[in-house]
Design an enzyme around this catalytic site. Structure first.
Site, PDB file in Angstrom:
ATOM      1  N   CYS A  73       0.679  -1.234  -0.104  1.00  0.00           N
ATOM      2  CA  CYS A  73      -0.051  -0.124   0.013  1.00  0.00           C
ATOM      3  C   CYS A  73       0.783   1.257  -0.003  1.00  0.00           C
ATOM      4  CB  CYS A  73      -1.032   0.072   1.235  1.00  0.00           C
ATOM      5  SG  CYS A  73       0.083   0.265   2.800  1.00  0.00           S
ATOM      6  N   CYS A 122      -2.702  -1.593   5.720  1.00  0.00           N
ATOM      7  CA  CYS A 122      -3.603  -2.437   4.608  1.00  0.00           C
ATOM      8  C   CYS A 122      -3.628  -4.018   5.293  1.00  0.00           C
ATOM      9  CB  CYS A 122      -2.733  -2.514   3.246  1.00  0.00           C
ATOM     10  SG  CYS A 122      -1.032  -3.396   3.527  1.00  0.00           S
ATOM     11  N   CYS A 144      11.945  -8.401  12.626  1.00  0.00           N
ATOM     12  CA  CYS A 144      12.423  -9.303  11.461  1.00  0.00           C
ATOM     13  C   CYS A 144      11.355  -9.407  10.332  1.00  0.00           C
ATOM     14  CB  CYS A 144      12.887 -10.864  12.112  1.00  0.00           C
ATOM     15  SG  CYS A 144      13.480 -11.760  11.017  1.00  0.00           S
TER      16      CYS A 144
END
Length: 160
Positions: A73, A122, A144
């Site tokens: 997004c 999103c 991570c």
């Protein structure tokens, strides 16, 4: 507060009872729309909570100054200022760009108890966050994150 304890760090992991884990993302698309917009690998990781193979991602060893956006997004998620070399096989950050840019979900898949990190805009899967691994970062956390979940916008390009 930390997402792992009461130490001040980043926003806490919402509990399932709070309902915030199910908060609606600001961008909602159908599965078909996501499939059209993303490559098969991007779709697998971002929309199906997959993981790219370690040491294969585009940003694992990148030291370029800039902002890392959500590949799905475009929301700004992390900066190069918080990126560090963890040698774990994926890009690592010690904090997101700002509170509210990512959301946290308890992930108990694969027989593990982890904290999943998703884009707050999103709801795309980014990776996981871990704490107490001894990296010596300001937050003692390692976000991570899959390279395929990110798009780096170098500082010199952003200025144009």
């Amino acid at each position: 507060m930390s997402i792992f304890s009461n130490k001040p760090k980043v926003a806490p992991v919402p509990s399932p009872a709070s309902g915030s884990e199910n908060a609606a993302p600001r961008i909602e698309k159908t599965d078909e729309e996501w499939r059209r917009e993303l490559t098969p690998e991007e779709y697998r990781v971002l929309r199906q909570a997959g993981t790219e193979r370690p040491y294969t991602g585009e940003y694992t060893d990148t030291h370029t100054t800039g902002v890392y956006n959500c590949r799905a997004c475009g929301a700004e998620l992390f900066t190069s200022n918080e990126k560090f070399d963890s040698h774990c096989g994926w890009p690592s950050f010690w904090a997101p760009l700002a509170d509210g840019t990512v959301r946290y979900i308890h992930d108990r898949t694969m027989g593990m108890d982890r904290v999943e990190v998703r884009c707050a805009t999103c709801d795309s899967h980014l990776g996981h966050v871990f704490e107490g691994e001894g990296y010596g970062t300001p937050t003692d956390q390692r976000f991570c994150i899959n390279s395929v979940s990110l798009k780096l916008v170098p500082t010199d390009e952003a200025a144009k």
